[in-house]
Design a protein around this motif. Structure first.
Motif, PDB file in Angstrom:
ATOM      1  N   VAL A  33     -69.412  23.731 -97.258  1.00 58.13           N
ATOM      2  CA  VAL A  33     -69.223  22.312 -96.978  1.00 58.13           C
ATOM      3  C   VAL A  33     -68.407  22.194 -95.697  1.00 58.13           C
ATOM      4  O   VAL A  33     -67.397  22.868 -95.532  1.00 58.13           O
ATOM      5  N   LEU A  34     -68.861  21.338 -94.804  1.00 59.08           N
ATOM      6  CA  LEU A  34     -68.154  21.080 -93.557  1.00 59.08           C
ATOM      7  C   LEU A  34     -67.830  19.597 -93.488  1.00 59.08           C
ATOM      8  O   LEU A  34     -68.721  18.758 -93.649  1.00 59.08           O
ATOM      9  N   VAL A  35     -66.563  19.274 -93.294  1.00 58.01           N
ATOM     10  CA  VAL A  35     -66.144  17.889 -93.123  1.00 58.01           C
ATOM     11  C   VAL A  35     -65.626  17.746 -91.696  1.00 58.01           C
ATOM     12  O   VAL A  35     -64.760  18.510 -91.264  1.00 58.01           O
ATOM     13  N   ASP A  37     -64.069  15.234 -88.680  1.00 52.83           N
ATOM     14  CA  ASP A  37     -63.329  14.019 -88.376  1.00 52.83           C
ATOM     15  C   ASP A  37     -63.279  13.888 -86.857  1.00 52.83           C
ATOM     16  O   ASP A  37     -62.952  14.846 -86.161  1.00 52.83           O
ATOM     17  N   THR A  68     -76.432  19.392 -87.419  1.00 53.67           N
ATOM     18  CA  THR A  68     -76.424  19.914 -88.788  1.00 53.67           C
ATOM     19  C   THR A  68     -77.817  20.386 -89.185  1.00 53.67           C
ATOM     20  O   THR A  68     -77.992  21.491 -89.710  1.00 53.67           O
ATOM     21  N   LEU A  75     -76.765  16.474 -93.749  1.00 55.31           N
ATOM     22  CA  LEU A  75     -75.697  15.485 -93.740  1.00 55.31           C
ATOM     23  C   LEU A  75     -75.693  14.806 -95.105  1.00 55.31           C
ATOM     24  O   LEU A  75     -76.683  14.201 -95.513  1.00 55.31           O
ATOM     25  N   LYS A  77     -72.921  12.754 -96.290  1.00 57.43           N
ATOM     26  CA  LYS A  77     -72.269  11.458 -96.270  1.00 57.43           C
ATOM     27  C   LYS A  77     -71.633  11.230 -94.908  1.00 57.43           C
ATOM     28  O   LYS A  77     -71.089  12.151 -94.311  1.00 57.43           O
ATOM     29  N   ASN A  82     -66.045  10.079 -90.006  1.00 58.30           N
ATOM     30  CA  ASN A  82     -66.135  11.336 -90.750  1.00 58.30           C
ATOM     31  C   ASN A  82     -67.578  11.641 -91.138  1.00 58.30           C
ATOM     32  O   ASN A  82     -68.356  10.739 -91.417  1.00 58.30           O
ATOM     33  N   LEU A  83     -67.872  12.928 -91.176  1.00 61.23           N
ATOM     34  CA  LEU A  83     -69.160  13.405 -91.680  1.00 61.23           C
ATOM     35  C   LEU A  83     -68.892  14.483 -92.719  1.00 61.23           C
ATOM     36  O   LEU A  83     -67.981  15.297 -92.554  1.00 61.23           O
ATOM     37  N   MET A  84     -69.689  14.494 -93.786  1.00 59.35           N
ATOM     38  CA  MET A  84     -69.657  15.575 -94.757  1.00 59.35           C
ATOM     39  C   MET A  84     -71.037  16.207 -94.764  1.00 59.35           C
ATOM     40  O   MET A  84     -72.036  15.516 -95.005  1.00 59.35           O
ATOM     41  N   CYS A  85     -71.074  17.503 -94.474  1.00 58.36           N
ATOM     42  CA  CYS A  85     -72.341  18.222 -94.371  1.00 58.36           C
ATOM     43  C   CYS A  85     -72.309  19.440 -95.287  1.00 58.36           C
ATOM     44  O   CYS A  85     -71.248  19.986 -95.566  1.00 58.36           O
ATOM     45  N   ILE A  86     -73.484  19.863 -95.741  1.00 58.90           N
ATOM     46  CA  ILE A  86     -73.587  21.062 -96.550  1.00 58.90           C
ATOM     47  C   ILE A  86     -74.570  22.009 -95.868  1.00 58.90           C
ATOM     48  O   ILE A  86     -75.579  21.593 -95.312  1.00 58.90           O
TER      49      ILE A  86
END
Length: 94
Positions: A33-35, A37, A68, A75, A77, A82-86
């Motif tokens: 998981v990569l967040v 900012d 991503t 992606l 969220k 901010n981005l939350m990627c898996i």
């Protein structure tokens, strides 16, 4: 499905013993998981009008999503700056 499993474990304490195994079987997978900012965004909002701030957020979303996907990630969220990627693994997320 997740809520149902959790409700069952709450209703039946004996069910809690198998909850972790059930969650892992149904939802578990390895990945990274990569967040992200946006650096300096708060400072930007003090000196810019709302349109500049919104354009910077959108730029982050578009560029971040493309980068991503290029690395095999997804992606999950995007909120504010901010981005939350898996990703399938840590190397892909770097």
């Amino acid at each position: 499905m997740l809520a149902r499993l959790l409700d069952q474990a709450l209703a039946d304490p004996a069910r809690r013993a198998t909850l972790a195994a059930d969650l892992d079987r149904l939802f578990g997978r390895e990945g990274a998981v990569l967040v992200v900012d946006l650096c300096g965004f708060s400072r930007l909002t003090f000196g810019a009008d709302i349109s500049e701030a919104l354009l910077e957020i959108r730029r982050l979303q578009v560029v971040g999503d493309a980068a991503t996907q290029e690395e095999g990630g997804r992606l999950v969220k995007a909120w504010a700056d901010n981005l939350m990627c898996i990703f399938p693994d840590v190397a892909s997320a770097q």
